[in-house]
Scaffold this motif. Structure first.
Motif, short mmCIF file in Angstrom:
data_model
loop_
_atom_site.label_atom_id
_atom_site.label_comp_id
_atom_site.label_asym_id
_atom_site.label_seq_id
_atom_site.Cartn_x
_atom_site.Cartn_y
_atom_site.Cartn_z
N ILE A 1 45.98 -17.07 17.63
CA ILE A 1 45.39 -17.78 16.42
C ILE A 1 43.94 -16.21 16.27
O ILE A 1 43.58 -16.00 17.08
CB ILE A 1 44.24 -19.11 16.52
N PRO A 2 43.57 -15.79 14.82
CA PRO A 2 43.00 -14.65 15.03
C PRO A 2 41.47 -15.68 14.83
O PRO A 2 40.65 -16.25 14.44
CB PRO A 2 42.51 -13.56 13.64
N GLY A 3 40.51 -14.19 15.71
CA GLY A 3 39.13 -14.79 15.02
C GLY A 3 38.30 -13.34 16.55
O GLY A 3 39.20 -13.29 17.71
N SER A 4 37.38 -13.38 16.43
CA SER A 4 36.50 -12.49 17.52
C SER A 4 35.40 -13.99 17.57
O SER A 4 35.40 -15.36 17.17
CB SER A 4 35.88 -11.63 16.83
N TYR A 5 34.53 -12.77 19.03
CA TYR A 5 33.52 -14.24 19.42
C TYR A 5 32.21 -14.34 18.67
O TYR A 5 31.39 -15.31 18.17
CB TYR A 5 33.25 -12.70 20.60
N ASP A 6 32.12 -12.74 17.49
CA ASP A 6 30.91 -12.53 17.14
C ASP A 6 31.23 -13.50 15.72
O ASP A 6 29.96 -13.93 15.04
CB ASP A 6 30.83 -11.14 16.36
N GLY A 7 32.54 -14.09 15.07
CA GLY A 7 32.43 -14.59 14.24
C GLY A 7 32.72 -16.08 14.23
O GLY A 7 31.71 -16.92 13.30
N ILE A 8 33.10 -15.94 15.71
CA ILE A 8 32.87 -18.15 15.99
C ILE A 8 30.96 -17.63 16.36
O ILE A 8 31.15 -18.89 16.10
CB ILE A 8 33.34 -17.94 17.18
N TYR A 9 30.66 -17.49 17.06
CA TYR A 9 29.46 -17.80 17.39
C TYR A 9 28.21 -17.68 16.17
O TYR A 9 27.55 -18.39 15.58
CB TYR A 9 28.81 -15.94 18.25
N ARG A 10 28.43 -16.32 14.76
CA ARG A 10 28.05 -17.08 13.70
C ARG A 10 27.63 -18.43 12.60
O ARG A 10 26.75 -19.11 12.29
CB ARG A 10 28.61 -15.80 12.80
N ASN A 11 29.41 -18.57 12.88
CA ASN A 11 29.74 -19.63 12.04
C ASN A 11 29.15 -20.67 12.94
O ASN A 11 28.67 -21.76 12.12
CB ASN A 11 31.08 -19.57 12.52
N ILE A 12 28.77 -21.03 14.09
CA ILE A 12 27.99 -22.16 14.92
C ILE A 12 26.88 -22.09 14.76
O ILE A 12 26.60 -23.37 14.56
CB ILE A 12 28.91 -22.09 16.25
N MET A 13 26.61 -20.93 14.86
CA MET A 13 24.68 -21.21 14.12
C MET A 13 24.52 -21.45 13.31
O MET A 13 23.99 -21.95 12.67
CB MET A 13 24.21 -19.76 14.78
N ARG A 14 25.11 -21.01 12.21
CA ARG A 14 25.48 -21.77 11.00
C ARG A 14 25.22 -23.53 10.99
O ARG A 14 24.61 -24.17 10.45
CB ARG A 14 25.89 -20.84 10.28
N GLU A 15 26.32 -23.56 11.24
CA GLU A 15 27.23 -25.44 11.35
C GLU A 15 25.98 -25.78 11.97
O GLU A 15 25.79 -27.10 11.35
CB GLU A 15 28.28 -25.17 11.26
N SER A 16 26.10 -25.88 13.46
CA SER A 16 25.45 -26.21 14.21
C SER A 16 24.03 -26.07 15.35
O SER A 16 23.37 -26.96 16.17
CB SER A 16 26.69 -27.30 14.99
N SER A 17 23.66 -25.24 15.19
CA SER A 17 23.25 -24.38 16.09
C SER A 17 23.50 -24.16 17.42
O SER A 17 22.87 -24.69 17.94
CB SER A 17 21.55 -25.02 15.74
N GLY A 18 24.38 -24.57 17.57
CA GLY A 18 25.31 -24.73 19.06
C GLY A 18 25.01 -26.01 19.71
O GLY A 18 25.60 -26.11 21.03
N ASN A 19 24.86 -26.98 18.96
CA ASN A 19 25.15 -28.35 19.34
C ASN A 19 26.12 -28.96 19.13
O ASN A 19 26.97 -29.70 18.25
CB ASN A 19 23.83 -28.61 18.68
N PRO A 20 27.08 -29.16 20.55
CA PRO A 20 28.59 -29.55 20.30
C PRO A 20 28.16 -31.20 20.05
O PRO A 20 29.86 -31.68 18.90
CB PRO A 20 28.71 -29.19 21.93
N ASN A 21 27.39 -32.14 19.82
CA ASN A 21 27.04 -33.63 19.30
C ASN A 21 26.70 -33.45 17.80
O ASN A 21 26.48 -34.67 17.50
CB ASN A 21 26.18 -34.75 20.28
N ALA A 22 26.40 -32.11 16.94
CA ALA A 22 25.79 -32.48 15.68
C ALA A 22 27.10 -32.59 14.84
O ALA A 22 27.57 -33.37 14.37
CB ALA A 22 25.94 -30.65 14.83
#
Length: 161
Positions: free
Chosen positions: A75-96
Motif C-alpha cells: 500500500i503506497p503512502g508516506s509519513y508526510d502524506g499521512i500526517y498532513r491528512n491526520i492533522m486536517r481530519e482529526s488533529s491527531g485525536n484517535p477518538n475523534a
C-alpha cells in the motif's frame, strides 16, 4: 489606646513595596510551575509506552507502524502524506468522531484519526490490524488502503476524501 500611643509601622519606600509584592507573586507562581513539572514528568512516562509491535504509543509511532504494515501489503503512502491528512481530519485525536456531516446524518459518522466511516473501514480493512475503527494503526492503514484504491495514494489527498 490613643492614636499617639500606638506603635508606628516602619515606612517603606514605594520601590521596596513593589519588590516585596513582586517577590511574593513570584513565589506564588513558582508553586504551580513546580507542580506542573512533576505532572509533566508523569505524563511523559505514560505516553512513553509502546504498542504491541514495539512502536511508541503516540501519533509518530502509529504512523510508523502503519507504514511498516503498508510496506508489507504494497500500500503506497508516506509519513508526510499521512500526517498532513491526520492533522486536517482529526488533529491527531484517535477518538475523534464527526457527528454533524452528511455521513453522521445518515447514521455512519466518520471516526478516528483519518475519519473513516464504518462501511469504508470494513471494506478496506487490512489483515493484521484491529477491527476497531478507533484503533489508530487500523484506522490509518484502512484509510491509506482506501486512498490508494481511489486516488493512487494518501499522498494525493489534499482535502476531504
Amino acid at each position: 489606646m490613643s492614636a499617639n500611643a500606638q506603635p508606628r509601622r516602619a515606612r517603606m519606600s514605594r520601590l521596596k513595596r513593589t519588590l516585596v509584592l513582586a517577590g511574593t507573586g513570584a513565589a506564588v507562581l513558582a508553586v504551580p510551575l513546580v507542580g506542573a513539572t512533576s505532572a509533566s514528568a508523569a505524563t511523559t512516562a505514560t505516553t512513553a509506552s509502546t504498542t504491541v509491535a514495539g512502536y511508541p504509543n503516540n501519533l509518530d509511532g502509529w504512523i510508523r507502524e502503519s507504514l511498516a504494515i503498508m510496506a508489507q501489503k504494497g500500500i503506497p503512502g508516506s509519513y508526510d502524506g499521512i500526517y498532513r491528512n491526520i492533522m486536517r481530519e482529526s488533529s491527531g485525536n484517535p477518538n475523534a468522531i464527526n457527528l454533524w456531516d452528511s455521513n453522521a446524518v445518515a447514521g455512519t459518522p466518520s471516526k478516528g484519526l483519518l475519519q473513516v466511516i464504518d462501511p469504508t473501514f470494513a471494506a478496506y480493512h487490512v489483515d493484521g490490524t484491529s477491527w476497531d475503527p478507533y484503533d489508530p494503526v487500523a484506522n490509518i492503514t484502512a484509510a491509506c488502503n482506501y486512498a490508494a484504491d481511489r486516488y493512487g495514494s494518501i499522498d494525493n489527498v489534499f482535502g476531504a476524501y
